[in-house]
Design a protein around this motif. Structure first.
Motif, mmCIF file in Angstrom:
data_model
loop_
_atom_site.group_PDB
_atom_site.id
_atom_site.type_symbol
_atom_site.label_atom_id
_atom_site.label_comp_id
_atom_site.label_asym_id
_atom_site.label_seq_id
_atom_site.Cartn_x
_atom_site.Cartn_y
_atom_site.Cartn_z
ATOM 1 N N THR A 35 0.845 -1.190 0.000
ATOM 2 C CA THR A 35 0.000 0.000 0.000
ATOM 3 C C THR A 35 0.882 1.242 0.000
ATOM 4 N N PHE A 36 0.382 2.307 -0.622
ATOM 5 C CA PHE A 36 1.059 3.591 -0.579
ATOM 6 C C PHE A 36 0.052 4.700 -0.808
ATOM 7 N N ILE A 37 0.442 5.905 -0.441
ATOM 8 C CA ILE A 37 -0.452 7.066 -0.510
ATOM 9 C C ILE A 37 -0.095 7.899 -1.736
ATOM 10 N N VAL A 38 -1.121 8.288 -2.477
ATOM 11 C CA VAL A 38 -0.931 9.107 -3.670
ATOM 12 C C VAL A 38 -1.904 10.278 -3.636
ATOM 13 N N ASN A 39 -1.671 11.239 -4.503
ATOM 14 C CA ASN A 39 -2.576 12.358 -4.675
ATOM 15 C C ASN A 39 -3.821 11.838 -5.391
ATOM 16 N N GLY A 40 -4.991 12.053 -4.829
ATOM 17 C CA GLY A 40 -6.229 11.549 -5.395
ATOM 18 C C GLY A 40 -6.543 12.091 -6.767
ATOM 19 N N GLN A 41 -5.989 13.256 -7.126
ATOM 20 C CA GLN A 41 -6.236 13.827 -8.448
ATOM 21 C C GLN A 41 -5.506 13.056 -9.540
ATOM 22 N N ARG A 42 -4.550 12.228 -9.179
ATOM 23 C CA ARG A 42 -3.809 11.448 -10.169
ATOM 24 C C ARG A 42 -4.490 10.128 -10.509
ATOM 25 N N LEU A 43 -5.531 9.754 -9.745
ATOM 26 C CA LEU A 43 -6.196 8.482 -9.977
ATOM 27 C C LEU A 43 -7.247 8.602 -11.061
ATOM 28 N N LYS A 44 -7.426 7.513 -11.800
ATOM 29 C CA LYS A 44 -8.460 7.447 -12.822
ATOM 30 C C LYS A 44 -9.355 6.258 -12.504
ATOM 31 N N PRO A 45 -10.659 6.372 -12.745
ATOM 32 C CA PRO A 45 -11.549 5.238 -12.467
ATOM 33 C C PRO A 45 -11.267 4.075 -13.413
ATOM 34 N N PHE A 46 -11.309 2.884 -12.877
ATOM 35 C CA PHE A 46 -11.115 1.663 -13.651
ATOM 36 C C PHE A 46 -12.412 0.878 -13.575
ATOM 37 N N LEU A 47 -13.148 0.804 -14.682
ATOM 38 C CA LEU A 47 -14.489 0.241 -14.660
ATOM 39 C C LEU A 47 -14.603 -1.043 -15.469
ATOM 40 N N GLU A 48 -13.504 -1.692 -15.804
ATOM 41 C CA GLU A 48 -13.577 -2.942 -16.552
ATOM 42 C C GLU A 48 -14.225 -4.014 -15.686
ATOM 43 N N ASN A 49 -15.109 -4.774 -16.267
ATOM 44 C CA ASN A 49 -15.836 -5.840 -15.572
ATOM 45 C C ASN A 49 -16.637 -5.303 -14.389
ATOM 46 N N PHE A 50 -17.107 -4.080 -14.506
ATOM 47 C CA PHE A 50 -17.899 -3.472 -13.441
ATOM 48 C C PHE A 50 -19.330 -3.963 -13.564
ATOM 49 N N ASN A 51 -19.826 -4.610 -12.532
ATOM 50 C CA ASN A 51 -21.197 -5.107 -12.513
ATOM 51 C C ASN A 51 -22.039 -4.192 -11.650
ATOM 52 N N ARG A 52 -22.897 -3.454 -12.299
ATOM 53 C CA ARG A 52 -23.754 -2.536 -11.565
ATOM 54 C C ARG A 52 -24.975 -3.297 -11.080
ATOM 55 N N GLN A 53 -25.143 -3.302 -9.789
ATOM 56 C CA GLN A 53 -26.281 -3.995 -9.204
ATOM 57 C C GLN A 53 -27.332 -2.957 -8.823
ATOM 58 N N GLU A 54 -28.458 -3.070 -9.468
ATOM 59 C CA GLU A 54 -29.528 -2.137 -9.157
ATOM 60 C C GLU A 54 -30.469 -2.792 -8.166
ATOM 61 N N SER A 55 -30.798 -2.064 -7.142
ATOM 62 C CA SER A 55 -31.737 -2.563 -6.159
ATOM 63 C C SER A 55 -32.640 -1.411 -5.732
ATOM 64 N N SER A 56 -33.777 -1.764 -5.247
ATOM 65 C CA SER A 56 -34.680 -0.738 -4.758
ATOM 66 C C SER A 56 -35.238 -1.183 -3.417
ATOM 67 N N GLU A 57 -35.442 -0.223 -2.569
ATOM 68 C CA GLU A 57 -36.009 -0.481 -1.257
ATOM 69 C C GLU A 57 -37.156 0.474 -1.036
ATOM 70 N N GLU A 58 -38.185 -0.020 -0.407
ATOM 71 C CA GLU A 58 -39.331 0.821 -0.110
ATOM 72 C C GLU A 58 -39.038 1.593 1.166
ATOM 73 N N LEU A 59 -39.169 2.896 1.090
ATOM 74 C CA LEU A 59 -38.925 3.743 2.251
ATOM 75 C C LEU A 59 -40.221 3.939 3.017
ATOM 76 N N ILE A 60 -40.123 3.885 4.310
ATOM 77 C CA ILE A 60 -41.288 4.031 5.179
ATOM 78 C C ILE A 60 -41.227 5.409 5.829
ATOM 79 N N ASP A 61 -42.387 6.069 5.913
ATOM 80 C CA ASP A 61 -42.426 7.370 6.584
ATOM 81 C C ASP A 61 -42.146 7.163 8.069
ATOM 82 N N PRO A 62 -41.263 7.980 8.640
ATOM 83 C CA PRO A 62 -40.977 7.835 10.065
ATOM 84 C C PRO A 62 -42.163 8.273 10.915
#
Length: 70
Positions: A35-62
């Motif tokens: 592990t090492f620390i880098v400047n976050g502005q130097r990072l780029k997103p890597f989205l290969e084989n990214f599986n987007r899981q869509e889910s929904s939940e019913e919200l209840i009024d408090p």
């Protein structure tokens, strides 16, 4: 000139472990676990084989209850 001086010293993909204030990001190399620390502005997103899981939940009024006043 100097061979390799402008070459990137690290290539990914990496795993983001910790995001620090003021833009620092700790990343982990997947191959050797270092592990090492880098400047976050130097990072780029890597989205290969990214599986987007869509889910929904019913919200209840408090339910609000009146707080008894003393």
């Amino acid at each position: 000139m100097f061979p390799g001086k402008l070459r990137s010293k690290w290539t990914g993909p990496f795993i983001v472990k910790v995001i620090y204030p003021y833009g620092g990001v700790e990343i982990e190399n997947r191959e050797n676990g270092k592990t090492f620390i880098v400047n976050g502005q130097r990072l780029k997103p890597f989205l290969e084989n990214f599986n987007r899981q869509e889910s929904s939940e019913e919200l209840i009024d408090p339910l609000y209850q009146d707080v008894p006043s003393e």
